[in-house]
Design a protein around this motif. Sequence first.
Motif, short mmCIF file in Angstrom:
data_model
loop_
_atom_site.label_atom_id
_atom_site.label_comp_id
_atom_site.label_asym_id
_atom_site.label_seq_id
_atom_site.Cartn_x
_atom_site.Cartn_y
_atom_site.Cartn_z
N ILE A 80 3.22 10.73 -23.73
CA ILE A 80 2.42 9.62 -24.78
C ILE A 80 1.24 9.20 -24.59
N ASN A 81 0.17 9.40 -24.91
CA ASN A 81 -1.06 8.51 -24.69
C ASN A 81 -1.36 7.65 -26.20
N LYS A 82 -2.51 6.96 -26.06
CA LYS A 82 -3.00 5.97 -26.76
C LYS A 82 -3.04 6.42 -28.30
N SER A 83 -3.13 8.06 -28.41
CA SER A 83 -3.47 8.33 -29.99
C SER A 83 -2.00 8.25 -30.68
N TYR A 84 -0.92 8.22 -30.00
CA TYR A 84 0.16 8.22 -30.57
C TYR A 84 0.45 6.82 -31.22
#
Length: 527
Positions: free
Chosen positions: A336-340
Amino acid sequence: MVDELGFLSERVAKGKLSRREFLCRAAVLGVSTAFANSLLATAARAEGPVKGGLLKAGVQGGSATDSLDPAAITGNTTFIFSRQWGEQLVERAPDGQLQPELAEEWGASKDAKVWTFKIRKGVQFHDGKEMTPVDVLATMERHSDANSKSAALALIQGIDKIAVDGQNVVFTLKDANADFPFIMNAHHLVIQPNGGKDNPTAGIGTGPYKVAVNEPGVRHGGERFAGYWRDDRGFADQIEMIVINDGTARNSALQSGQVHMINRVDPKVVELLKRIPAITIRNVSSRGNYNFACQCDRAPFDNNDLRLALKYAIDREEMVQKILGGYGSVGNDTPINKSYPLFTELEQRTYDPEKAAFHYKKSGHSGAVLLHTSDVGFPGAVEAAQLYQQSAAKAGITIDVKREPGDGYWSEVWNKRPFFADFTGGRPTQDLIYSLLYYSKAEWNATHFVNEKFDQMLVKARGELDADKRKKLYADMGQIVRDEGGAIIPMFNDFVDATGPQVGGWVADGSQELMGGYALSKCWLQA
């Protein structure tokens, strides 16, 4: 100057001026190739799609063992091809939102346990039969059958029962799931005649192209389906995907005009390709990551201290700079990165040879660990493994690197060997990525990660309608994966594709490479 170039770009779109002449004029005016290409793209979209011709892509990721059975899609080539001949109930738009596809509309009960999808009428399969709600039902039944070994099983096993009610298909879930419609976009869930129970490998769907050529590991081709139900894609008369696993050969094929687009451009050659006027680099930030997967149930990786040692022994910043060329960001051993949606930032793990050495000693392991890699694992996977080998050596950890052939990597190495190079394309929601890759019973759980607490939290998060509570659950799940999982994720990659001078209609889509897999359907050949 801009007005002049705008006028000239419109002439290119109308076929009254060649692209080369336009780019030469732009260079004389001191305009960068990137800006000139953006003007051409805008003009092409304004002029509208052009029908006809043979649109070709050179792709990495194909293998002789590839299958058209949607249940068995593992490689990127068959995924992309499935987007041309098959369709799902819903489609994920480039902005991340869902839009109707084979389902016209959908809705849920207040508790998110009953979901109703109204199935579109008048849609034909490539064999001439009309698609009905019964075909949808049969498709879901096949993928929910453990004997099918469908990778979608982990996503839909939360379904208690499915029923046809007139033109509707009604899903009753065992537990609430606020993200259930996103599951219906999973590329495995292609709606097929009788659910594909009769012949799942035939490639018969409702998409804009009928399967005309299927040579696994070599090429795939499609012909425009005359009975296709919509007019916003399927512009070329024919499409062809040529498997070119070697990156240099793919670049050459694009430069020579053998193909019109390619995937997985090696970041090390991006700046070189940018200097070629006829080529446009198409990069977009993504949820995809490049990783090294170690299987938690196989020695010596069944020891969490050894897994932690390997996580601290990788230099993430070096990977982003040397492997991605800056086209990406640092990973943190969670997918998971900040775009999720509902993202929570966890403490960033950094390269720490001392901590790596501490956990390595604590693990009790001695001797080398063997890492399998290949050019098709991800762009730069061999070089990444060698960098990993060097950074781990500083912690006293010996990694032996074995370079595997590209053909057969996804059938003979991936999920078969205990430690291997891998990539993840990302998914629309945290629930989907965790359900598909980290749930203990998931077919694609390549790290063989099993954690009962994690599984329970996954189910609980699906039905939690309070966003703050759900976010906290996902944060806790991410912490478990980061500290106990088998995925060593040093970097999130941009998707870096490239197109030649004739490609029109390109739209940035960070969900998957080649416009979320739809480039051959949604693009066209300009004059």
